[in-house]
Write an enzyme that holds these catalytic residues in place. Structure first.
Site, mmCIF file in Angstrom:
data_model
loop_
_atom_site.group_PDB
_atom_site.id
_atom_site.type_symbol
_atom_site.label_atom_id
_atom_site.label_comp_id
_atom_site.label_asym_id
_atom_site.label_seq_id
_atom_site.Cartn_x
_atom_site.Cartn_y
_atom_site.Cartn_z
ATOM 1 N N CYS A 50 0.841 -1.206 0.000
ATOM 2 C CA CYS A 50 0.000 0.000 0.000
ATOM 3 C C CYS A 50 0.870 1.249 0.000
ATOM 4 O O CYS A 50 1.762 1.382 0.822
ATOM 5 C CB CYS A 50 -0.898 -0.012 1.234
ATOM 6 S SG CYS A 50 -1.749 1.561 1.497
ATOM 7 N N HIS A 122 -4.448 0.150 7.891
ATOM 8 C CA HIS A 122 -4.891 -0.089 6.518
ATOM 9 C C HIS A 122 -6.308 -0.660 6.452
ATOM 10 O O HIS A 122 -7.011 -0.504 5.454
ATOM 11 C CB HIS A 122 -3.904 -1.060 5.854
ATOM 12 C CG HIS A 122 -4.168 -1.306 4.404
ATOM 13 N ND1 HIS A 122 -3.768 -0.428 3.417
ATOM 14 C CD2 HIS A 122 -4.805 -2.330 3.762
ATOM 15 C CE1 HIS A 122 -4.143 -0.914 2.236
ATOM 16 N NE2 HIS A 122 -4.774 -2.057 2.420
ATOM 17 N N ASN A 162 -13.246 9.880 -1.374
ATOM 18 C CA ASN A 162 -13.838 8.889 -2.277
ATOM 19 C C ASN A 162 -13.657 7.556 -1.617
ATOM 20 O O ASN A 162 -12.519 7.136 -1.423
ATOM 21 C CB ASN A 162 -13.062 8.829 -3.597
ATOM 22 C CG ASN A 162 -13.588 9.798 -4.609
ATOM 23 O OD1 ASN A 162 -14.750 10.182 -4.561
ATOM 24 N ND2 ASN A 162 -12.733 10.189 -5.516
ATOM 25 N N HIS A 173 -6.982 2.000 1.713
ATOM 26 C CA HIS A 173 -6.451 2.599 2.946
ATOM 27 C C HIS A 173 -7.281 3.851 3.272
ATOM 28 O O HIS A 173 -7.556 4.649 2.387
ATOM 29 C CB HIS A 173 -4.975 2.981 2.743
ATOM 30 C CG HIS A 173 -4.279 3.336 4.011
ATOM 31 N ND1 HIS A 173 -3.337 2.516 4.602
ATOM 32 C CD2 HIS A 173 -4.418 4.395 4.841
ATOM 33 C CE1 HIS A 173 -2.917 3.081 5.725
ATOM 34 N NE2 HIS A 173 -3.568 4.216 5.888
ATOM 35 N N GLN A 177 -8.979 13.425 0.209
ATOM 36 C CA GLN A 177 -8.195 14.355 -0.596
ATOM 37 C C GLN A 177 -8.626 15.782 -0.307
ATOM 38 O O GLN A 177 -9.735 16.029 0.169
ATOM 39 C CB GLN A 177 -8.403 14.081 -2.081
ATOM 40 C CG GLN A 177 -7.938 12.713 -2.540
ATOM 41 C CD GLN A 177 -7.844 12.672 -4.062
ATOM 42 O OE1 GLN A 177 -7.304 13.573 -4.700
ATOM 43 N NE2 GLN A 177 -8.391 11.626 -4.648
HETATM 44 P P1 H2U Z 1 -8.165 8.368 -4.422
HETATM 45 O O1 H2U Z 1 -8.095 7.024 -3.817
HETATM 46 O O2 H2U Z 1 -9.384 9.152 -4.019
HETATM 47 O O3 H2U Z 1 -7.947 8.314 -5.910
HETATM 48 O O4 H2U Z 1 -6.933 9.216 -3.832
HETATM 49 C C1 H2U Z 1 -5.618 8.760 -3.852
HETATM 50 C C2 H2U Z 1 -4.724 9.853 -4.375
HETATM 51 O O5 H2U Z 1 -3.383 9.524 -4.032
HETATM 52 C C3 H2U Z 1 -4.757 9.997 -5.889
HETATM 53 O O6 H2U Z 1 -5.226 11.297 -6.213
HETATM 54 C C4 H2U Z 1 -2.526 9.988 -5.033
HETATM 55 C C5 H2U Z 1 -3.300 9.821 -6.312
HETATM 56 O O7 H2U Z 1 -2.914 10.795 -7.247
HETATM 57 N N1 H2U Z 1 -1.296 9.232 -4.958
HETATM 58 C C6 H2U Z 1 -0.113 9.858 -4.645
HETATM 59 O O8 H2U Z 1 -0.098 11.088 -4.494
HETATM 60 N N2 H2U Z 1 1.032 9.147 -4.511
HETATM 61 C C7 H2U Z 1 1.098 7.802 -4.723
HETATM 62 O O9 H2U Z 1 2.140 7.205 -4.539
HETATM 63 C C8 H2U Z 1 -0.095 7.061 -5.197
HETATM 64 C C9 H2U Z 1 -1.377 7.803 -5.190
HETATM 65 ZN ZN ZN Z 2 -2.338 0.993 3.699
#
Ligand code: H2U
Ligand code: ZN
Length: 354
Positions: A50, A122, A162, A173, A177
């Site tokens: 994760c 997690h 979301n 996890h 945002q």
């Molecule tokens: P969502 O699960 O709502 O998509 O949000 C996760 C966000 O985490 C997503 O916008 C960011 C993605 O761009 N992200 C990171 O900034 N770094 C990472 O290593 C993976 C995901």
């Molecule tokens: Zn996690």
């Protein structure tokens, strides 16, 4: 005699000034559409794969600290960037005024995006976190609203979550945002206008007046505490959509006293627990706060609230899509907001997995 329970009708959303078609006579029609399997729910406390778990590397290459409560970072794939040059699009080859062309109009948008990990665990969801831990999340939201809203180029801060693959969440996890923008996004601009107009005409808060009606009628309330009320709004579009309204007329989470922040945590836990208990699944939804703009001027009309939009319709495997008439004409629902509120109200506040 026209009745809301028996006859097709349209309801008006005074916040967005949109209409919704309600078809209460239709709830018994057979379903032969898409069936989805609920995602398996067993998740480990820590997942080495994760990118949000403590101590793990993210896709961007950075390693997360070994955090023990909450953790905020700038989205590695942010949709908005702080250093975008300001400007309006001037199409080449056609006559356009200095401010741009009315039919090919675009302007730059600055901003920033952050990710908030709600918990190092997690396997948890908002519904399964403690009220203490959720209060810490509310405090982090307030800190972030304060910090981002103070940036000179930020006019609005959108905090949201979301939840669930069905809603497009990329990772189970517990996280949300924050997207901070220069201008007011469309839906927020609509609510801004409606609330300002209502205050100008009546001298009161639109949502305070609405809340007073709901508290008196008790038809659509789901749950309530000293400082917040969760209600299926009269104009709800999604089957189990809810609105969490601050009982005190105030514009932002930052204004909340410690007891109010705890009450917000409490109602979030109780509402999401009811959602999970409804179909015995980790209920998918998009949840987000609407707060006053952060452009530096006063916004007395703004009334802090959160919208929760779950897509599930009648079981964990049947979801609502906005297609056909809804995509082309206007949103529609079968189960009435009053029926949805009653179903949510009848559920336990003890999580089914507990
Ligand atoms: P969502 O699960 O709502 O998509 O949000 C996760 C966000 O985490 C997503 O916008 C960011 C993605 O761009 N992200 C990171 O900034 N770094 C990472 O290593 C993976 C995901
Ligand atoms: Zn996690």
């Amino acid at each position: 005699m026209f009745s809301l329970n028996d006859h097709p009708h349209r309801r008006f959303n005074p916040l967005t000034r949109e209409w919704i078609l309600v078809s209460p006579h239709r709830t018994r029609r057979p379903w032969q559409g898409q069936i989805e399997q609920p995602a398996p729910e067993q998740r480990p406390v820590y997942d080495p794969a994760c990118y949000l778990c403590p101590g793990n590397a993210r896709a961007g290459g950075v390693t997360n600290p070994v955090y023990d409560q909450t953790f905020v970072f700038t989205n590695d794939f942010a949709a908005l960037l702080p250093d975008t040059p300001p400007g309006e699009y001037i199409p080449s080859g056609i006559q356009a005024a200095a401010g741009g062309h009315p039919l090919l109009y675009a302007r730059s948008e600055r901003g920033t995006c952050r990710v908030v990990c709600f918990s190092p665990r997690h396997d948890l969801t908002l519904a399964e976190m403690s009220v203490d831990a959720l209060t810490r999340v509310v405090d982090v939201w307030a800190e972030q609203f304060d910090e981002l809203g103070a940036l000179p180029y930020i006019g609005y801060v959108q905090i949201f979550e979301n939840r669930g693959a069905m809603m497009g969440a990329s990772n189970p996890h517990p996280h949300g945002q924050i997207w901070a923008t220069e201008h007011l996004p469309l839906n927020v601009a609509r609510e801004d206008e409606s609330q300002r107009d209502y205050l100008a005409v009546t001298g009161r808060s639109l949502l305070a007046d609405y809340l007073a009606i709901e508290l008196e009628r008790q038809e659509r309330i789901v749950c309530i505490n000293d400082h917040f009320v969760a209600v299926v709004p009269f104009w709800a579009v999604w089957p189990f959509e809810t609105l969490i309204i601050s009982r005190r007329h105030t514009g932002a989470i930052t204004d909340l006293a410690p007891s109010e922040r705890r009450a917000l945590a409490d109602i979030l836990k109780r509402l999401t627990t009811r959602y999970d208990n409804l179909f015995q699944t980790s209920f998918p939804y998009s949840l987000g706060f609407h707060q006053r703009p952060t452009d530096g001027v006063a916004h007395p009309a703004w009334h802090l609230h959160a919208h929760v939009y779950p897509p599930l319709l009648r079981s964990a495997t049947v979801r609502k899509f906005m297609v056909g008439f809804e995509l082309l004409a206007e949103a529609q629902r079968d189960i009435t907001p009053e029926q949805a509120a009653e179903r949510l109200r009848s559920l336990s506040e003890r999580h089914y997995r507990e």
